[in-house]
Design an enzyme around this catalytic site. Structure first.
Site, PDB file in Angstrom:
ATOM      1  N   THR A 137      82.161  80.117  27.017  1.00 23.74           N
ATOM      2  CA  THR A 137      81.593  80.931  28.088  1.00 23.74           C
ATOM      3  C   THR A 137      81.594  82.408  27.715  1.00 23.74           C
ATOM      4  OG1 THR A 137      82.483  79.329  29.669  1.00 23.74           O
ATOM      5  CG2 THR A 137      81.702  81.410  30.553  1.00 23.74           C
ATOM      6  N   GLU A 184      71.049  71.295  41.667  1.00 25.23           N
ATOM      7  CA  GLU A 184      71.203  72.754  41.628  1.00 25.23           C
ATOM      8  C   GLU A 184      69.970  73.418  41.032  1.00 25.23           C
ATOM      9  OE1 GLU A 184      74.061  75.962  39.308  1.00 25.23           O
ATOM     10  OE2 GLU A 184      75.000  74.160  40.143  1.00 25.23           O
ATOM     11  N   TRP A 232      80.937  86.910  39.300  1.00 25.48           N
ATOM     12  CA  TRP A 232      82.130  86.359  38.679  1.00 25.48           C
ATOM     13  C   TRP A 232      82.280  86.860  37.248  1.00 25.48           C
ATOM     14  CZ3 TRP A 232      81.276  82.742  34.614  1.00 25.48           C
ATOM     15  CH2 TRP A 232      79.963  82.275  34.496  1.00 25.48           C
ATOM     16  N   LYS A 278      73.633  80.388  47.655  1.00 30.58           N
ATOM     17  CA  LYS A 278      74.880  81.076  47.346  1.00 30.58           C
ATOM     18  C   LYS A 278      74.622  82.294  46.464  1.00 30.58           C
ATOM     19  CE  LYS A 278      79.576  80.511  45.551  1.00 30.58           C
ATOM     20  NZ  LYS A 278      80.622  79.569  45.091  1.00 30.58           N
ATOM     21  N   GLU A 317      70.554  84.212  36.840  1.00 27.84           N
ATOM     22  CA  GLU A 317      71.872  84.621  36.376  1.00 27.84           C
ATOM     23  C   GLU A 317      71.657  85.832  35.479  1.00 27.84           C
ATOM     24  OE1 GLU A 317      75.153  81.209  36.247  1.00 27.84           O
ATOM     25  OE2 GLU A 317      73.505  80.804  34.871  1.00 27.84           O
TER      26      GLU A 317
END
EC number: 3.2.1.14
Length: 504
Positions: free
Chosen positions: A234, A138, A225, A221, A143
């Site tokens: 998280t 990956e 989210w 992708k 992000e």
């Protein structure tokens, strides 16, 4: 008497028909399009000994504005949160169950990727753009944290290995990634990954880093989210839990450019029926110059750490827009000197679209060896900050041992490859857990080895997956059923016979 019997039979027939659903395979909740097993259909050759993948290759350059839809991507979840318009692709979260996402129908094997993105503002909301392979290599292009208006993250993973927390880098930027569009991109070659912000390199990751580099074809992708309320690690990483009363939250994407450095129709690798391992091959073409083959699964457990593994080959580049350097793996507070690579022409801005659409070859290689010209270039001092707590050392997956059958030629021509040319015998498979590294803590999702069943009616973004005898081969539940027709016919025939008997 006969009239009463006939009335009873008609009512009985209506009752029988009302008990049959329109689609026996349809779930009870058909209105929920937020959950998708779209990616769950993909098998992992490093985890499943019956998995041999044949991925559709891009093999060229493409451009998409997303203004009027998409030719190369499929919506995988939360269809209601995906829109196309003048500002390109818009992904929107309206409630806690939304996770709008799109996945490419193609794979690339080395190349360039770039898109203009404006992140979604909102605490606990993450705007992401990444590349991922079937065996969990990956590259996180970007992000963006909805709670942080001046920072974004880059990251990478090798074969799902996230046992350490030292891969992510955090980059400050001005103006905010939440208020306007910025270009985020990567260039991926066999020896170097370079991340870009607005056409300027912000991070360079060389093959000598202790984790290695991705060595399998990857799809693209886009995903928006929100963090889960019960995941404290998280939540801390994302800057807090999402408050959906403050929504909706929207991420914008436009002007995507992709170039596949390899040329092929499909990329194939995985486990053969006889138990042998098939190294990656480019069907109908060739792999990019300098390709390093992934180690077979059976070799992973045999790797031992070596002194070379300790080499720090991951550098974050400072700029006028980003004065703070992200966390690295060393506890030394001193600075190290970094020599920019000599192949600077491969790090220029992207070509204009008219030039992009030509067939001109672009190598995109990065020469990491020092040369006489490099000695004349200025040295960039890279500060090194303290490492994150909990960081542990882990054996490398892709660089500890040389490939058993690596092709040393300039271009690995695979057009007329024989079945045994790049095959290793293997009798074991690796069970890999996908653990997403976060700023504080980790979130773990265990991927089951069984073949999942799909209720999604979306077109899959990958080409072929092989299942061998003895495995469950039913991947999709049919949208058309013959059960209702058969049962209905039986009931009608039975009723007709009863009526005929009564009338005689």
């Amino acid at each position: 008497m006969y009239k009463q019997i006939l009335t009873f039979l008609i009512l009985f027939l209506r009752y029988i028909l009302s008990e049959f659903p329109d689609d026996p395979y349809e779930d009870d909740d058909t209105s929920d399009d937020n959950n998708s097993d779209y990616e769950g259909q993909k098998c992992n050759p490093y985890r499943d000994k019956a998995c041999l993948v044949n991925d559709e290759a891009l093999g060229k350059k493409i451009f998409e504005s997303f203004a009027e839809g998409t030719k190369y991507f499929t919506i995988t979840s939360s269809t209601r949160g995906v829109r196309f318009g003048s500002e390109g692709l818009a992904l929107t979260i309206q409630d806690e169950f939304d996770n709008p996402a799109l996945v490419s129908s193609f794979y690339i094997m080395y190349g360039k990727v770039e898109a203009e993105i404006k992140g979604a503002a909102g605490k606990g909301i993450i705007s992401s753009f990444y590349l991922q392979s079937d065996d969990l290599d990956e590259i996180d292009v970007v992000e963006i944290f909805g709670s942080d208006p001046y920072e974004f993250q880059t990251n990478f993973f090798i074969k799902g290995n996230t046992t350490t927390y030292d891969r992510g880098r955090y980059h400050e930027m001005h103006p905010s990634p939440l208020s306007e569009f910025h270009k985020y991109g990567i260039e991926w070659s066999p020896d170097l990954i370079t991340w870009y912000l607005d056409d300027k390199p912000v991070r360079m990751l060389g093959r000598r880093n202790k984790h290695g580099l991705p060595c399998s074809p990857m799809f693209l992708k886009f995903s928006l989210w929100s963090v889960e309320d019960d995941d404290e690690g998280t939540i801390a990483w994302a800057g807090g839990a999402a408050s959906f009363s403050e929504g909706p939250f929207t991420m914008h994407i436009k002007n995507l450019k992709v170039q596949d450095y390899s040329k092929a129709l499909t990329y194939s690798y995985g486990n053969l029926r006889d138990g042998n391992w098939l190294d990656l091959r480019a069907d109908g073409g060739y792999l990019y110059e300098g390709h390093k083959y992934c180690l077979p699964p059976k070799m992973l457990d045999k790797l031992k750490p070596t002194p070379k593994q300790e080499t720090d080959d991951d550098q974050v580049l400072t700029s006028s827009k980003s004065q703070r350097v992200a966390t690295t793996i060393s506890e030394d507070k001193n600075t190290v000197s970094y020599y920019p690579p000599s192949a600077t022409n491969s790090h220029t801005t992207w070509d204009r679209l008219s030039e992009w659409e030509t067939e001109q070859d672009e190598t995109g290689t990065d020469d990491t060896e020092n040369s006489d010209n490099e000695e004349e270039e200025s040295i960039t001092a890279i500060p090194i900050s303290k490492s994150r707590k909990g960081s542990t050392r882990r054996l490398d997956i892709s660089t500890q041992l040389p490939p058993l059958s690596q092709n040393e030629s300039k271009i690995a021509e695979i057009k007329n490859i024989t079945t045994t040319k790049h095959i290793h015998n293997t009798t074991t498979s690796l069970q890999i857990s996908k653990i997403k590294s976060k700023k504080v803590g980790v979130t773990t999702t265990i991927y089951s080895s069984s073949t999942p069943q799909s209720t999604s009616k979306s077109r899959m973004p990958y080409n072929i997956f092989f299942n061998y005898p003895g495995k469950e081969n039913s991947r999709f539940k049919s949208g058309v059923s013959s059960i209702l027709a058969t049962s209905f016919s039986s009931v009608v025939i039975a009723e007709i016979l009863v009526i005929v008997v009564l009338l005689l």
